[in-house]
Enzyme design. Sequence first.
Site, PDB file in Angstrom:
ATOM      1  N   HIS A  41      -6.608 -10.074  -3.062  1.00 43.00           N
ATOM      2  CA  HIS A  41      -5.614  -8.987  -3.031  1.00 43.00           C
ATOM      3  C   HIS A  41      -4.666  -9.042  -4.239  1.00 43.00           C
ATOM      4  O   HIS A  41      -3.480  -8.740  -4.113  1.00 43.00           O
ATOM      5  CB  HIS A  41      -4.809  -9.033  -1.730  1.00 43.00           C
ATOM      6  CG  HIS A  41      -5.614  -8.639  -0.518  1.00 43.00           C
ATOM      7  ND1 HIS A  41      -5.870  -7.330  -0.189  1.00 43.00           N
ATOM      8  CD2 HIS A  41      -6.257  -9.383   0.422  1.00 43.00           C
ATOM      9  CE1 HIS A  41      -6.615  -7.276   0.909  1.00 43.00           C
ATOM     10  NE2 HIS A  41      -6.870  -8.514   1.295  1.00 43.00           N
ATOM     11  N   GLU A  96      -2.047   1.516   4.766  1.00 46.81           N
ATOM     12  CA  GLU A  96      -3.017   2.387   4.084  1.00 46.81           C
ATOM     13  C   GLU A  96      -2.924   3.832   4.571  1.00 46.81           C
ATOM     14  O   GLU A  96      -3.003   4.773   3.788  1.00 46.81           O
ATOM     15  CB  GLU A  96      -4.454   1.915   4.341  1.00 46.81           C
ATOM     16  CG  GLU A  96      -4.862   0.667   3.598  1.00 46.81           C
ATOM     17  CD  GLU A  96      -4.696  -0.575   4.443  1.00 46.81           C
ATOM     18  OE1 GLU A  96      -3.788  -0.609   5.293  1.00 46.81           O
ATOM     19  OE2 GLU A  96      -5.472  -1.532   4.260  1.00 46.81           O
ATOM     20  N   GLU A 131      -9.449 -12.287   3.172  1.00 48.47           N
ATOM     21  CA  GLU A 131     -10.443 -11.383   2.584  1.00 48.47           C
ATOM     22  C   GLU A 131     -10.825 -11.669   1.133  1.00 48.47           C
ATOM     23  O   GLU A 131     -11.069 -10.751   0.364  1.00 48.47           O
ATOM     24  CB  GLU A 131      -9.939  -9.932   2.687  1.00 48.47           C
ATOM     25  CG  GLU A 131      -9.746  -9.490   4.114  1.00 48.47           C
ATOM     26  CD  GLU A 131      -9.306  -8.047   4.240  1.00 48.47           C
ATOM     27  OE1 GLU A 131      -9.776  -7.379   5.163  1.00 48.47           O
ATOM     28  OE2 GLU A 131      -8.474  -7.595   3.435  1.00 48.47           O
ATOM     29  N   ASP A 178       0.140  -6.979  -2.795  1.00 45.26           N
ATOM     30  CA  ASP A 178      -1.261  -6.691  -2.477  1.00 45.26           C
ATOM     31  C   ASP A 178      -1.870  -6.050  -3.709  1.00 45.26           C
ATOM     32  O   ASP A 178      -1.192  -5.884  -4.734  1.00 45.26           O
ATOM     33  CB  ASP A 178      -1.364  -5.767  -1.239  1.00 45.26           C
ATOM     34  CG  ASP A 178      -2.611  -6.081  -0.417  1.00 45.26           C
ATOM     35  OD1 ASP A 178      -3.708  -6.056  -0.994  1.00 45.26           O
ATOM     36  OD2 ASP A 178      -2.479  -6.369   0.782  1.00 45.26           O
ATOM     37  N   TRP A 209      -0.059  -2.329   8.757  1.00 42.42           N
ATOM     38  CA  TRP A 209      -0.686  -2.102   7.454  1.00 42.42           C
ATOM     39  C   TRP A 209      -0.504  -0.646   7.096  1.00 42.42           C
ATOM     40  O   TRP A 209      -0.682   0.232   7.940  1.00 42.42           O
ATOM     41  CB  TRP A 209      -2.166  -2.470   7.531  1.00 42.42           C
ATOM     42  CG  TRP A 209      -2.377  -3.920   7.828  1.00 42.42           C
ATOM     43  CD1 TRP A 209      -2.722  -4.473   9.017  1.00 42.42           C
ATOM     44  CD2 TRP A 209      -2.226  -5.013   6.900  1.00 42.42           C
ATOM     45  NE1 TRP A 209      -2.792  -5.845   8.893  1.00 42.42           N
ATOM     46  CE2 TRP A 209      -2.508  -6.196   7.603  1.00 42.42           C
ATOM     47  CE3 TRP A 209      -1.887  -5.098   5.551  1.00 42.42           C
ATOM     48  CZ2 TRP A 209      -2.450  -7.454   7.015  1.00 42.42           C
ATOM     49  CZ3 TRP A 209      -1.838  -6.341   4.953  1.00 42.42           C
ATOM     50  CH2 TRP A 209      -2.115  -7.507   5.680  1.00 42.42           C
ATOM     51  N   ARG A 221       0.855  -1.194   0.000  1.00 46.61           N
ATOM     52  CA  ARG A 221       0.000   0.000   0.000  1.00 46.61           C
ATOM     53  C   ARG A 221       0.884   1.236   0.000  1.00 46.61           C
ATOM     54  O   ARG A 221       0.627   2.212  -0.678  1.00 46.61           O
ATOM     55  CB  ARG A 221      -0.893   0.011   1.239  1.00 46.61           C
ATOM     56  CG  ARG A 221      -2.172  -0.779   1.115  1.00 46.61           C
ATOM     57  CD  ARG A 221      -1.945  -2.238   0.765  1.00 46.61           C
ATOM     58  NE  ARG A 221      -3.173  -2.999   0.738  1.00 46.61           N
ATOM     59  CZ  ARG A 221      -3.741  -3.569   1.802  1.00 46.61           C
ATOM     60  NH1 ARG A 221      -3.143  -3.524   2.982  1.00 46.61           N
ATOM     61  NH2 ARG A 221      -4.864  -4.225   1.680  1.00 46.61           N
TER      62      ARG A 221
HETATM   63  C1  TNX Z   1      -7.390  -6.323   6.852  1.00 49.88           C
HETATM   64  S1  TNX Z   1      -5.570  -8.249   8.039  1.00 49.88           S
HETATM   65  C2  TNX Z   1      -6.488  -6.825   5.934  1.00 49.88           C
HETATM   66  C3  TNX Z   1      -5.596  -5.912   5.214  1.00 49.88           C
HETATM   67  C4  TNX Z   1      -5.832  -4.489   5.587  1.00 49.88           C
HETATM   68  C5  TNX Z   1      -6.098  -4.381   7.063  1.00 49.88           C
HETATM   69  C6  TNX Z   1      -6.259  -2.975   7.534  1.00 49.88           C
HETATM   70  C7  TNX Z   1      -5.674  -8.862   6.743  1.00 49.88           C
HETATM   71  C8  TNX Z   1      -5.153 -10.185   6.712  1.00 49.88           C
HETATM   72  N1  TNX Z   1      -6.239  -8.161   5.761  1.00 49.88           N
HETATM   73  O1  TNX Z   1      -5.697  -6.102   3.832  1.00 49.88           O
HETATM   74  O2  TNX Z   1      -4.713  -3.762   5.235  1.00 49.88           O
HETATM   75  O3  TNX Z   1      -7.262  -5.094   7.381  1.00 49.88           O
HETATM   76  O4  TNX Z   1      -6.369  -2.905   8.910  1.00 49.88           O
END
Ligand code: TNX
Length: 636
Positions: free
Chosen positions: A381, A591, A446, A311, A589, A282
């Site tokens: 991702h 972002e 995710e 990602d 992370w 990111r």
């Molecule tokens: C969830 S944690 C995600 C990330 C995001 C993060 C932001 C995880 C395994 N996946 O893609 O950056 O939340 O808090």
Amino acid sequence: MTDAAYRLETRYTPLDDERMGRFDLTLHNLSDRLLSDFTLCYSAVTRAGRGATCGNAALLRRVANFHEFAPPQGFTLAPGASWTFALEGLTHRPKHRLDGPKAAYLALKTGTARVTTGDLRTDAFASGPLRHIPEGKAEIPLSVTPWPQNCAITEWRTEAVVLVPQPATNADDLAATGKIAALSQRLFPASRAPFALTGKGLTLTFLRDASFKADAYRLDFTASPITLVSGSASGRDYGLISLAQIAGAAHADPATFKLPARGTITDHPRYTWRGAHLDVSRHFWPLEDVLRFLDIMAWLKLNAFQWHLTDDEGWRLEIKALPELTATGAYRGAGLPMVPQLGSGAEAYGGFYTQEQVRGVIAHAAALHIDIVPEIDIPGHSTAVLKALPHLIDPDEPQDSYRSIQGYPNNALNPGVAATQGFLDTVVGEVAALFPGPYIHVGADEVDKESWLQSPRARVLMQYEGLANTGEVQAHLLRRVQSAIRSHGKQLAGWDEVSHGGGVDAEGTLLVAWQNREVIAKLAAEGYDVIASPGQAYYLDMVQADGWDEPGASWAGVSTPQTCYEYDAAGDLPAGLAQRLKGVQACIWSEHLVNKALFNHMVFPRLGAVAEAGWTEKAGKNWQRFSFLSRLLPKL
Ligand code: TNX
């Protein structure tokens, strides 16, 4: 044109549960020229939802955080004038000042122009509390983080003297002393080096004792005057790091900290895995920052670095057989296949690490007893991969047939596409050859639950293999990746969703539990080895207070420095499963981490808090002491 020529300011007003809220965006023309024939682009984590509507503008494009708006036909903006438009129907309710546009630019007939952005503001809430770290209190004048298991000091020195290995010290211990002196100087370039190899000073004697466990050490402060006993190179180096911290603080602040004159420090870690994860996708962290981050980890006795290399927003690792991955997938910008996101503007933004550079990082980490766990985040991702290698897309899948939680359309690698397996084998092969550690982390987080369901090729696979839903398709893909990883003599690691849809063979598989605290016990019960990194406590991108002006995200809630410090992962699983918990990990992370100042605000002191949870037994922890010592933590 200077930076200050245009500025975008955004106000937020909450609406009902369906529309969530409205942004009123105002573009100020601070230049001395009439502005015409333009569109406005920005990226913001609070996005226009599917049914969003605009007032006084049209939304032309939205890709994840990227938005492009056009003013009404024939619109012009005079010098000093401003244009306000409304966006109604947001994906969620913003909670903090960094939740609005973080970067913006104008697309003009002649090119692009930078637009600076203000904080997201609102009348709906008062500013609220900012993060608080108490001044704290040290019971004894000793500075070590993480705190040692046992400190029995009976007398303190009045002077902070440089430590010097005794003349007969062997080459290995001498080299280690030089190494930790250099580490200390890299982290604190304005401070005196804690060790010298020759000349006058307090004599330091090294002793080996084979009965010591890995990473364990003891410091005897006696007439010798200092002896460092250890059973391994890592134990010795951790002892040297403790000494460097103690001596450094005593020299920098002699009124508060001292070197022991008599007594013993006995120390060993609570967990074998003391991890930190860093998202370099990111936001791209240049090589020097990664190396310094490893230095900081070593200073805190952290020993596992999960390097989040890929990602949606960027692929950051050179893969020799697939140069497109970095040629296309490592950069985003106006007019590029990857549009700007998350604080990057019109200019091409990004970068990647060559395999040669990675070998340097591995060597640096190894010297500091840190294992690197490369993370290649699949099958979700994967926008950067699919932009770079469009032949991995099922051409018959309707575009935008599902969206990830971050708003990316169709971003999962498709196991129904024949080329996907070859792609994965190639990447796994190069990653396995490059990184010496036992694990390859494959993400698996995710994946949207609608993924692949409208892909004819995926449908064929589902029918042939008898796979009922997205979760089962994912597990099918991961089991194949697991055998590829095993064929290189390595083990699969991943986020907790690896266990979904039937999961993979749990034997030797390591999962990082992130979604909530309950997942830790659930994974352990299923036979996986587990690392605890619940977002609610150990996600360092979460805000540290619930005030509007605090930077960061809050999907998992607020992780105050104290919440983070006091969380005890072992308490989240039954005693019978305790041996499955291999350790703890902080996740960074990026972002919201668009610059180093924000990184430092978010990461410290909480990285130190997680380090102490990984090292110090629960009974030895003390929030007031940690707070007091945390001001001495190095920063990026
Ligand atoms: C969830 S944690 C995600 C990330 C995001 C993060 C932001 C995880 C395994 N996946 O893609 O950056 O939340 O808090």
